[in-house]
Motif scaffolding. Structure first.
Motif, PDB file in Angstrom:
ATOM      1  N   ARG A 131       0.825  -1.206   0.000  1.00 18.63           N
ATOM      2  CA  ARG A 131       0.000   0.000   0.000  1.00 18.63           C
ATOM      3  C   ARG A 131       0.859   1.256   0.000  1.00 18.63           C
ATOM      4  NH1 ARG A 131      -2.711  -3.455   4.637  1.00 18.63           N
ATOM      5  NH2 ARG A 131      -0.470  -3.529   5.029  1.00 18.63           N
ATOM      6  N   GLY A 132       0.270   2.347  -0.416  1.00 18.42           N
ATOM      7  CA  GLY A 132       0.969   3.620  -0.329  1.00 18.42           C
ATOM      8  C   GLY A 132       1.088   4.078   1.113  1.00 18.42           C
ATOM      9  N   ILE A 133      -0.046   4.273   1.795  1.00 14.80           N
ATOM     10  CA  ILE A 133      -0.087   4.653   3.209  1.00 14.80           C
ATOM     11  C   ILE A 133      -1.078   3.740   3.921  1.00 14.80           C
ATOM     12  CG2 ILE A 133      -0.611   6.479   4.863  1.00 14.80           C
ATOM     13  CD1 ILE A 133       0.089   8.532   2.716  1.00 14.80           C
ATOM     14  N   TYR A 134      -0.669   3.228   5.075  1.00 14.25           N
ATOM     15  CA  TYR A 134      -1.525   2.320   5.840  1.00 14.25           C
ATOM     16  C   TYR A 134      -1.558   2.755   7.289  1.00 14.25           C
ATOM     17  CZ  TYR A 134      -3.140  -1.958   8.138  1.00 14.25           C
ATOM     18  OH  TYR A 134      -3.827  -2.860   8.905  1.00 14.25           O
ATOM     19  N   LEU A 135      -2.775   2.891   7.853  1.00 12.27           N
ATOM     20  CA  LEU A 135      -2.978   3.221   9.262  1.00 12.27           C
ATOM     21  C   LEU A 135      -3.750   2.103   9.931  1.00 12.27           C
ATOM     22  CD1 LEU A 135      -2.211   6.100   8.240  1.00 12.27           C
ATOM     23  CD2 LEU A 135      -3.905   6.984   9.849  1.00 12.27           C
ATOM     24  N   ASP A 136      -3.228   1.663  11.091  1.00 13.63           N
ATOM     25  CA  ASP A 136      -3.894   0.620  11.857  1.00 13.63           C
ATOM     26  C   ASP A 136      -3.823   0.988  13.334  1.00 13.63           C
ATOM     27  OD1 ASP A 136      -5.117  -1.787  12.537  1.00 13.63           O
ATOM     28  OD2 ASP A 136      -3.177  -2.785  12.793  1.00 13.63           O
ATOM     29  N   GLY A 137      -4.905   0.802  14.055  1.00 10.30           N
ATOM     30  CA  GLY A 137      -4.899   1.058  15.483  1.00 10.30           C
ATOM     31  C   GLY A 137      -5.929   2.086  15.890  1.00 10.30           C
ATOM     32  N   GLU A 138      -6.485   1.900  17.070  1.00  9.31           N
ATOM     33  CA  GLU A 138      -7.513   2.787  17.582  1.00  9.31           C
ATOM     34  C   GLU A 138      -6.897   3.973  18.315  1.00  9.31           C
ATOM     35  OE1 GLU A 138     -10.033   0.438  20.002  1.00  9.31           O
ATOM     36  OE2 GLU A 138     -10.936  -0.636  18.319  1.00  9.31           O
ATOM     37  N   ALA A 139      -7.679   5.010  18.444  1.00  7.15           N
ATOM     38  CA  ALA A 139      -7.290   6.179  19.229  1.00  7.15           C
ATOM     39  C   ALA A 139      -8.566   6.836  19.751  1.00  7.15           C
ATOM     40  CB  ALA A 139      -6.500   7.166  18.380  1.00  7.15           C
ATOM     41  N   PRO A 140      -8.492   7.483  20.922  1.00  7.02           N
ATOM     42  CA  PRO A 140      -9.662   8.217  21.401  1.00  7.02           C
ATOM     43  C   PRO A 140     -10.026   9.344  20.447  1.00  7.02           C
ATOM     44  CG  PRO A 140      -8.032   7.914  23.152  1.00  7.02           C
ATOM     45  CD  PRO A 140      -7.371   7.531  21.874  1.00  7.02           C
ATOM     46  N   SER A 141     -11.236   9.796  20.543  1.00  3.71           N
ATOM     47  CA  SER A 141     -11.687  10.906  19.719  1.00  3.71           C
ATOM     48  C   SER A 141     -10.778  12.111  19.914  1.00  3.71           C
ATOM     49  CB  SER A 141     -13.127  11.277  20.083  1.00  3.71           C
ATOM     50  OG  SER A 141     -13.561  12.380  19.324  1.00  3.71           O
ATOM     51  N   GLY A 142     -10.389  12.707  18.803  1.00  3.23           N
ATOM     52  CA  GLY A 142      -9.513  13.867  18.848  1.00  3.23           C
ATOM     53  C   GLY A 142      -8.038  13.536  18.839  1.00  3.23           C
ATOM     54  N   LEU A 143      -7.683  12.263  18.936  1.00  5.04           N
ATOM     55  CA  LEU A 143      -6.271  11.862  18.936  1.00  5.04           C
ATOM     56  C   LEU A 143      -5.917  10.999  17.732  1.00  5.04           C
ATOM     57  CD1 LEU A 143      -5.678  11.045  22.715  1.00  5.04           C
ATOM     58  CD2 LEU A 143      -5.037  13.109  21.441  1.00  5.04           C
ATOM     59  N   GLY A 144      -6.758  11.068  16.703  1.00 10.48           N
ATOM     60  CA  GLY A 144      -6.450  10.331  15.487  1.00 10.48           C
ATOM     61  C   GLY A 144      -5.329  10.990  14.703  1.00 10.48           C
ATOM     62  N   ASN A 145      -4.911  10.332  13.650  1.00  6.95           N
ATOM     63  CA  ASN A 145      -3.878  10.850  12.766  1.00  6.95           C
ATOM     64  C   ASN A 145      -4.507  11.622  11.610  1.00  6.95           C
ATOM     65  OD1 ASN A 145      -1.470   9.375  13.987  1.00  6.95           O
ATOM     66  ND2 ASN A 145      -2.841   7.655  13.520  1.00  6.95           N
ATOM     67  N   LEU A 146      -3.765  12.565  11.078  1.00 11.66           N
ATOM     68  CA  LEU A 146      -4.189  13.350   9.925  1.00 11.66           C
ATOM     69  C   LEU A 146      -3.386  12.928   8.707  1.00 11.66           C
ATOM     70  CD1 LEU A 146      -5.622  15.749   8.483  1.00 11.66           C
ATOM     71  CD2 LEU A 146      -3.731  17.198   9.320  1.00 11.66           C
ATOM     72  N   LEU A 147      -4.092  12.534   7.633  1.00 12.26           N
ATOM     73  CA  LEU A 147      -3.474  12.267   6.338  1.00 12.26           C
ATOM     74  C   LEU A 147      -3.935  13.348   5.374  1.00 12.26           C
ATOM     75  CD1 LEU A 147      -4.049   8.409   5.915  1.00 12.26           C
ATOM     76  CD2 LEU A 147      -2.212   9.599   7.110  1.00 12.26           C
ATOM     77  N   ALA A 148      -3.001  14.185   4.934  1.00 17.78           N
ATOM     78  CA  ALA A 148      -3.398  15.323   4.111  1.00 17.78           C
ATOM     79  C   ALA A 148      -2.383  15.590   3.006  1.00 17.78           C
ATOM     80  CB  ALA A 148      -3.540  16.581   4.969  1.00 17.78           C
ATOM     81  N   ASP A 149      -2.904  15.840   1.797  1.00 16.59           N
ATOM     82  CA  ASP A 149      -2.092  16.326   0.682  1.00 16.59           C
ATOM     83  C   ASP A 149      -0.983  15.357   0.280  1.00 16.59           C
ATOM     84  OD1 ASP A 149      -3.242  19.152   0.367  1.00 16.59           O
ATOM     85  OD2 ASP A 149      -2.706  19.107   2.495  1.00 16.59           O
ATOM     86  N   ASN A 150      -1.231  14.073   0.458  1.00 19.70           N
ATOM     87  CA  ASN A 150      -0.274  13.060   0.025  1.00 19.70           C
ATOM     88  C   ASN A 150      -0.620  12.558  -1.375  1.00 19.70           C
ATOM     89  OD1 ASN A 150       1.189  12.597   2.715  1.00 19.70           O
ATOM     90  ND2 ASN A 150      -0.973  12.340   3.275  1.00 19.70           N
ATOM     91  N   THR A 151       0.384  12.051  -2.074  1.00 23.72           N
ATOM     92  CA  THR A 151       0.194  11.425  -3.378  1.00 23.72           C
ATOM     93  C   THR A 151       0.540   9.953  -3.263  1.00 23.72           C
ATOM     94  OG1 THR A 151       0.725  13.467  -4.552  1.00 23.72           O
ATOM     95  CG2 THR A 151       0.908  11.419  -5.787  1.00 23.72           C
ATOM     96  N   THR A 152      -0.424   9.094  -3.586  1.00 26.19           N
ATOM     97  CA  THR A 152      -0.240   7.647  -3.454  1.00 26.19           C
ATOM     98  C   THR A 152      -0.721   6.986  -4.737  1.00 26.19           C
ATOM     99  OG1 THR A 152      -2.405   7.404  -2.396  1.00 26.19           O
ATOM    100  CG2 THR A 152      -0.514   7.733  -0.946  1.00 26.19           C
ATOM    101  N   ASN A 153       0.166   6.854  -5.699  1.00 33.22           N
ATOM    102  CA  ASN A 153      -0.189   6.356  -7.016  1.00 33.22           C
ATOM    103  C   ASN A 153       0.537   5.049  -7.337  1.00 33.22           C
ATOM    104  OD1 ASN A 153      -1.685   8.699  -7.431  1.00 33.22           O
ATOM    105  ND2 ASN A 153      -0.017   9.748  -8.502  1.00 33.22           N
ATOM    106  N   ALA A 154      -0.150   4.206  -8.118  1.00 30.75           N
ATOM    107  CA  ALA A 154       0.449   3.017  -8.739  1.00 30.75           C
ATOM    108  C   ALA A 154       1.031   2.038  -7.732  1.00 30.75           C
ATOM    109  CB  ALA A 154       1.511   3.433  -9.763  1.00 30.75           C
ATOM    110  N   ASN A 155       0.448   1.972  -6.555  1.00 33.08           N
ATOM    111  CA  ASN A 155       0.832   0.942  -5.598  1.00 33.08           C
ATOM    112  C   ASN A 155       0.104  -0.360  -5.934  1.00 33.08           C
ATOM    113  OD1 ASN A 155       2.444   2.570  -3.507  1.00 33.08           O
ATOM    114  ND2 ASN A 155       0.583   3.797  -3.823  1.00 33.08           N
ATOM    115  N   GLN A 156       0.704  -1.490  -5.598  1.00 35.96           N
ATOM    116  CA  GLN A 156       0.093  -2.767  -5.946  1.00 35.96           C
ATOM    117  C   GLN A 156      -1.154  -3.045  -5.120  1.00 35.96           C
ATOM    118  OE1 GLN A 156       2.756  -6.100  -6.388  1.00 35.96           O
ATOM    119  NE2 GLN A 156       4.420  -4.784  -7.127  1.00 35.96           N
TER     120      GLN A 156
END
Length: 424
Positions: A343-368
């Motif tokens: 994968r280009g970017i992979y996120l796994d795992g829980e977090a409380p509300s407001g403590l999640g991760n931000l994925l912004a303005d990334n380019t993820t092309n042509a991944n298998q």
């Protein structure tokens, strides 16, 4: 400094070490021919005019401030004991080689050792090899010692060692090769600068900081280590690791564990046996401008929170370009994660509300696999581009925070995106 010629006294036994004639300058610049033996204390500036061979203990011992010991193209050689050149607390001492021929310090426990209380010393232009524990060791060396322009190779253990609070020293422009342990080992030492060293073929990690903060690692090359290239661990906080290169190391190129506040900037880390950058239980770091392409993975975080991952290139790995596992509050933005084996970017795992991760303005092309895959619903995804991936453009758990602006076309799944809305 005046070089004096002389010849060796006859009948000296190699068992007690050969002696050498050296030129010594008094403050009145009167030159004296002085015969030194292995283990002798040097109190004035000298130039060796012959080798010291088979020293049964130490080679030479520094005995004065502000002196120069010039090996003059000669060898200081031991039998596997003692220290080649030892300084037990004198300042502003230079150990050098002014001759065109190499000058070697070899076959001791330590090649050159700066002990507690030493400051302002220079160790330069030497070939230091085949010693047991370290080529050069700084043991609670105070400040402003400089180890530069040396060839340090084939120690039975470490190339260069800084331990016991050796702080504010500079290790620069050395060639550190084929040492059976670490190329450079730093423990409980702060504020040191490691710059433009070539470290290759280490039998362990190339360069490791352990419990050492506030150090600068700049423009070093670390290749072919039997373990990782650069390692920060066990409370190595607030270090700067910038513009280093690493290739063909057996483990991760740059790993950080149990350490906070580090800056990993503009490094080129390729061809490793693990991911280019790995963070474990490490928080508050900045990871920007790195090229981690062509490793088994790109950037990998586990149990690491509040890190900034920005403007990195994580292309052409055999795994995921960027992966975060059980990590909270990270910002992942403006990265390239293309043509990866999974994968280009992979996120796994829980977090409380407001403590999640931000994925912004990334380019993820042509991944298998998928361009972006998010397994839990607490994270935010916005303004990413995901095209021509083998799976989904974006595959997100239902309830993921859709920040809008995501775009996807040409992906293997006809719906293009699941869990967020994507436009072409």
């Amino acid at each position: 400094m005046i070089r004096l010629s002389g010849k060796l006294s006859s009948g000296l036994s190699a068992a007690v070490g050969a002696t050498a004639l050296i030129g010594a300058l008094t403050p009145a610049t009167t030159a004296h021919a002085v015969q030194l033996s292995c283990g002798q204390t040097v109190t004035t500036s000298v130039v060796l005019t012959a080798d010291l061979l088979n020293c049964p203990g130490d080679g030479l011992v520094v005995g004065g401030n502000g002196i120069t010991i010039d090996l003059g193209g000669h060898t200081v050689d031991g039998v596997g004991l003692g220290t080649g050149i030892r300084n037990d607390g004198f300042d502003q001492v230079t150990v050098t080689n002014s001759a065109g021929a190499p000058a070697s310090v070899q076959e001791f426990d330590q090649g050159v050792r700066l002990n507690p209380g030493t400051s302002g010393n220079v160790v330069e232009e030497l070939t230091i090899r085949n010693n047991e524990f370290s080529g050069v060791e700084l043991n609670n060396a105070d400040t402003d010692n400089r180890v530069r322009h040396n060839v340090i190779d084939r120690q039975a253990q470490r190339g260069i060692t800084l331990i016991g609070g050796s702080s504010d020293n500079v290790i620069a422009d050395n060639t550190i090769t084929e040492n059976q342990g670490e190329g450079v080992f730093v423990q409980d030492s702060t504020g040191n600068r490691f710059e433009n060293n070539t470290i290759a073929g280490s039998g362990d990690t190339g360069l490791i900081l352990e419990g050492s903060g506030g150090n600068t690692l700049l423009s070093n090359s670390v290749d072919g280590s039997s373990d990782g290239a650069i390692v920060l661990r066990l409370g190595s906080h607030d270090n700067l690791v910038q513009s280093n290169t690493a290739a063909l190391n057996s483990d991760a190129a740059l790993s950080v564990s149990d350490s906070t506040g580090n800056r990993l900037l503009s490094n080129t880390l390729r061809g490793g046996g693990d991911s280019g950058i790995v963070l474990q239980w490490s928080h508050g770091s900045t990871i920007t401008g790195n090229d981690v392409s062509e490793n088994t993975g790109g950037i990998e975080l586990s149990y690491s929170d509040r890190n900034l991952i920005r403007s990195n290139t994580a292309n052409d790995t055999t795994g995921d370009g960027i992966s975060l596992g059980h990590s909270r509050g990270n910002t992942v933005e403006h990265n390239q994660a293309n043509r990866n084996g999974s994968r280009g970017i992979y996120l796994d795992g829980e977090a409380p509300s407001g403590l999640g991760n931000l994925l912004a303005d990334n380019t993820t092309n042509a991944n298998q696999g998928d361009g972006i895959a998010v397994s839990k619903a607490v994270h935010t995804i916005r303004n990413n581009i995901s095209r021509d991936n083998g799976g989904w453009g974006v595959l997100a758990d239902q309830g993921t925070i859709d920040g809008g602006g995501n775009r996807a076309t040409g992906n293997g799944q006809a719906g293009q995106c699941s869990g967020v809305t994507c436009t072409p």
